[in-house]
Write a protein that holds these residues in place. Structure first.
Motif, PDB file in Angstrom:
ATOM      1  N   GLN A  26      26.908  37.323  -0.573  1.00 13.68           N
ATOM      2  CA  GLN A  26      27.489  36.176   0.089  1.00 13.68           C
ATOM      3  C   GLN A  26      26.436  35.190   0.563  1.00 13.68           C
ATOM      4  N   GLU A  27      25.244  35.647   0.815  1.00 14.63           N
ATOM      5  CA  GLU A  27      24.210  34.777   1.347  1.00 14.63           C
ATOM      6  C   GLU A  27      23.586  33.879   0.282  1.00 14.63           C
ATOM      7  N   LEU A  28      23.790  34.181  -0.995  1.00 17.52           N
ATOM      8  CA  LEU A  28      23.207  33.374  -2.051  1.00 17.52           C
ATOM      9  C   LEU A  28      24.002  32.091  -2.243  1.00 17.52           C
ATOM     10  N   THR A  29      23.283  31.003  -2.426  1.00 17.65           N
ATOM     11  CA  THR A  29      23.946  29.731  -2.715  1.00 17.65           C
ATOM     12  C   THR A  29      24.367  29.726  -4.183  1.00 17.65           C
ATOM     13  N   PRO A  30      25.269  28.843  -4.570  1.00 14.94           N
ATOM     14  CA  PRO A  30      25.635  28.760  -5.991  1.00 14.94           C
ATOM     15  C   PRO A  30      24.425  28.482  -6.885  1.00 14.94           C
ATOM     16  N   GLU A  31      23.516  27.654  -6.406  1.00  8.12           N
ATOM     17  CA  GLU A  31      22.314  27.342  -7.190  1.00  8.12           C
ATOM     18  C   GLU A  31      21.459  28.589  -7.398  1.00  8.12           C
ATOM     19  N   GLN A  32      21.342  29.402  -6.343  1.00 11.70           N
ATOM     20  CA  GLN A  32      20.560  30.636  -6.446  1.00 11.70           C
ATOM     21  C   GLN A  32      21.217  31.612  -7.423  1.00 11.70           C
ATOM     22  N   ARG A  33      22.543  31.706  -7.358  1.00 12.79           N
ATOM     23  CA  ARG A  33      23.249  32.608  -8.278  1.00 12.79           C
ATOM     24  C   ARG A  33      23.052  32.163  -9.725  1.00 12.79           C
ATOM     25  N   VAL A  34      23.124  30.844  -9.962  1.00 15.13           N
ATOM     26  CA  VAL A  34      22.916  30.333 -11.312  1.00 15.13           C
ATOM     27  C   VAL A  34      21.497  30.636 -11.773  1.00 15.13           C
ATOM     28  N   GLU A  35      20.537  30.398 -10.899  1.00 13.79           N
ATOM     29  CA  GLU A  35      19.133  30.641 -11.246  1.00 13.79           C
ATOM     30  C   GLU A  35      18.907  32.101 -11.627  1.00 13.79           C
ATOM     31  N   LEU A  36      19.470  33.018 -10.847  1.00 10.44           N
ATOM     32  CA  LEU A  36      19.325  34.444 -11.152  1.00 10.44           C
ATOM     33  C   LEU A  36      20.020  34.805 -12.458  1.00 10.44           C
ATOM     34  N   GLN A  37      21.184  34.215 -12.690  1.00 12.70           N
ATOM     35  CA  GLN A  37      21.910  34.495 -13.921  1.00 12.70           C
ATOM     36  C   GLN A  37      21.118  33.999 -15.135  1.00 12.70           C
ATOM     37  N   VAL A  38      20.505  32.830 -15.022  1.00 10.81           N
ATOM     38  CA  VAL A  38      19.686  32.301 -16.116  1.00 10.81           C
ATOM     39  C   VAL A  38      18.494  33.220 -16.367  1.00 10.81           C
ATOM     40  N   LYS A  39      17.886  33.711 -15.309  1.00 10.69           N
ATOM     41  CA  LYS A  39      16.735  34.609 -15.472  1.00 10.69           C
ATOM     42  C   LYS A  39      17.147  35.918 -16.135  1.00 10.69           C
ATOM     43  N   ARG A  40      18.317  36.465 -15.731  1.00 11.70           N
ATOM     44  CA  ARG A  40      18.794  37.702 -16.375  1.00 11.70           C
ATOM     45  C   ARG A  40      19.066  37.456 -17.863  1.00 11.70           C
ATOM     46  N   MET A  41      19.672  36.308 -18.158  1.00 16.75           N
ATOM     47  CA  MET A  41      19.950  35.985 -19.555  1.00 16.75           C
ATOM     48  C   MET A  41      18.653  35.764 -20.335  1.00 16.75           C
ATOM     49  N   THR A  42      17.660  35.177 -19.691  1.00 22.85           N
ATOM     50  CA  THR A  42      16.372  34.968 -20.343  1.00 22.85           C
ATOM     51  C   THR A  42      15.746  36.309 -20.709  1.00 22.85           C
ATOM     52  N   LEU A  43      15.826  37.258 -19.796  1.00 21.87           N
ATOM     53  CA  LEU A  43      15.286  38.589 -20.080  1.00 21.87           C
ATOM     54  C   LEU A  43      16.086  39.301 -21.168  1.00 21.87           C
ATOM     55  N   ASP A  44      17.400  39.237 -21.085  1.00 22.39           N
ATOM     56  CA  ASP A  44      18.249  39.933 -22.048  1.00 22.39           C
ATOM     57  C   ASP A  44      18.222  39.303 -23.435  1.00 22.39           C
ATOM     58  N   LEU A  45      18.227  37.969 -23.480  1.00 22.38           N
ATOM     59  CA  LEU A  45      18.394  37.259 -24.750  1.00 22.38           C
ATOM     60  C   LEU A  45      17.132  36.582 -25.253  1.00 22.38           C
ATOM     61  N   ASP A  46      16.051  36.657 -24.475  1.00 22.57           N
ATOM     62  CA  ASP A  46      14.782  36.037 -24.833  1.00 22.57           C
ATOM     63  C   ASP A  46      14.966  34.536 -25.086  1.00 22.57           C
ATOM     64  N   LEU A  47      15.491  33.840 -24.070  1.00 23.56           N
ATOM     65  CA  LEU A  47      15.745  32.402 -24.175  1.00 23.56           C
ATOM     66  C   LEU A  47      14.442  31.619 -24.107  1.00 23.56           C
ATOM     67  N   ASN A  48      14.364  30.537 -24.874  1.00 17.92           N
ATOM     68  CA  ASN A  48      13.203  29.651 -24.763  1.00 17.92           C
ATOM     69  C   ASN A  48      13.456  28.647 -23.638  1.00 17.92           C
ATOM     70  N   ASP A  49      12.497  27.777 -23.372  1.00 20.09           N
ATOM     71  CA  ASP A  49      12.609  26.835 -22.242  1.00 20.09           C
ATOM     72  C   ASP A  49      13.806  25.894 -22.380  1.00 20.09           C
ATOM     73  N   LYS A  50      14.017  25.367 -23.582  1.00 14.13           N
ATOM     74  CA  LYS A  50      15.142  24.446 -23.795  1.00 14.13           C
ATOM     75  C   LYS A  50      16.462  25.185 -23.596  1.00 14.13           C
ATOM     76  N   GLN A  51      16.567  26.401 -24.118  1.00 15.25           N
ATOM     77  CA  GLN A  51      17.789  27.183 -23.951  1.00 15.25           C
ATOM     78  C   GLN A  51      18.042  27.475 -22.476  1.00 15.25           C
ATOM     79  N   GLN A  52      16.978  27.797 -21.740  1.00 19.22           N
ATOM     80  CA  GLN A  52      17.125  28.073 -20.308  1.00 19.22           C
ATOM     81  C   GLN A  52      17.693  26.846 -19.587  1.00 19.22           C
ATOM     82  N   LYS A  53      17.143  25.684 -19.906  1.00 17.82           N
ATOM     83  CA  LYS A  53      17.596  24.447 -19.267  1.00 17.82           C
ATOM     84  C   LYS A  53      19.064  24.171 -19.609  1.00 17.82           C
ATOM     85  N   ASP A  54      19.411  24.323 -20.893  1.00 18.14           N
ATOM     86  CA  ASP A  54      20.790  24.065 -21.330  1.00 18.14           C
ATOM     87  C   ASP A  54      21.768  25.057 -20.716  1.00 18.14           C
ATOM     88  N   VAL A  55      21.389  26.325 -20.676  1.00 18.45           N
ATOM     89  CA  VAL A  55      22.252  27.360 -20.098  1.00 18.45           C
ATOM     90  C   VAL A  55      22.427  27.106 -18.598  1.00 18.45           C
TER      91      VAL A  55
END
Length: 146
Positions: A26-55
């Motif tokens: 509950q303490e995480l802001t929506p921006e923080q949740r999105v940032e963490l989700q992008v990082k998890r996806m980057t680790l799982d899917l090996d996203l490049n910088d452009k993909q990270q930005k788009d996601v």
């Protein structure tokens, strides 16, 4: 008696731990949740910088829509007004349309291998959620039988 005490202590510990996890979420802001989700996806899917930005852009928009829908649901719930069958249909149809659009955008961002892995993860998460809901229903039913 010692076993009962040990079980009680373990149960209390798990309850406190579960409550702490809820509070952290509950303490995480929506921006923080999105940032963490992008990082998890980057680790799982090996996203490049452009993909990270788009996601990140896509997830931010999705989270805004989810927050708006949550606010509307809470307002309707506060009025104790049940939606009609037609309103439920419209809401479900809109939600499915949004999911189709989201998936289409993800297909534009991810390559085939990443998309397959993302869909596999998504299916695993949905299966886990189904299991949790089923467990909650069983517990609720079990408590009502007492």
């Amino acid at each position: 008696m010692k076993k009962l005490a040990a079980v009680a202590i373990a149960f209390i510990g798990l309850t406190v731990q579960a409550q702490e996890r809820k509070m952290e979420r509950q303490e995480l802001t929506p921006e923080q949740r999105v940032e963490l989700q992008v990082k998890r996806m980057t680790l799982d899917l090996d996203l490049n910088d452009k993909q990270q930005k788009d996601v990140k852009t896509l997830l931010t928009a999705q989270h805004k829509k989810m927050e708006e829908a949550k606010t509307k649901r809470q307002a309707v719930s506060a009025e104790d007004k049940k939606p009609t069958a037609e309103e439920r249909y419209a809401l479900k149809s809109k939600r499915l349309d949004e999911q189709i659009a989201f998936k289409g955008e993800m297909k534009k961002i991810l390559n085939e291998k990443q998309m397959a892995k993302w869909e596999e993860h998504k299916e695993n998460r949905m299966e886990h959620q189904r299991e949790q809901m089923q467990n909650k229903r069983q517990i609720k039913h079990h408590k009502s039988m007492r």
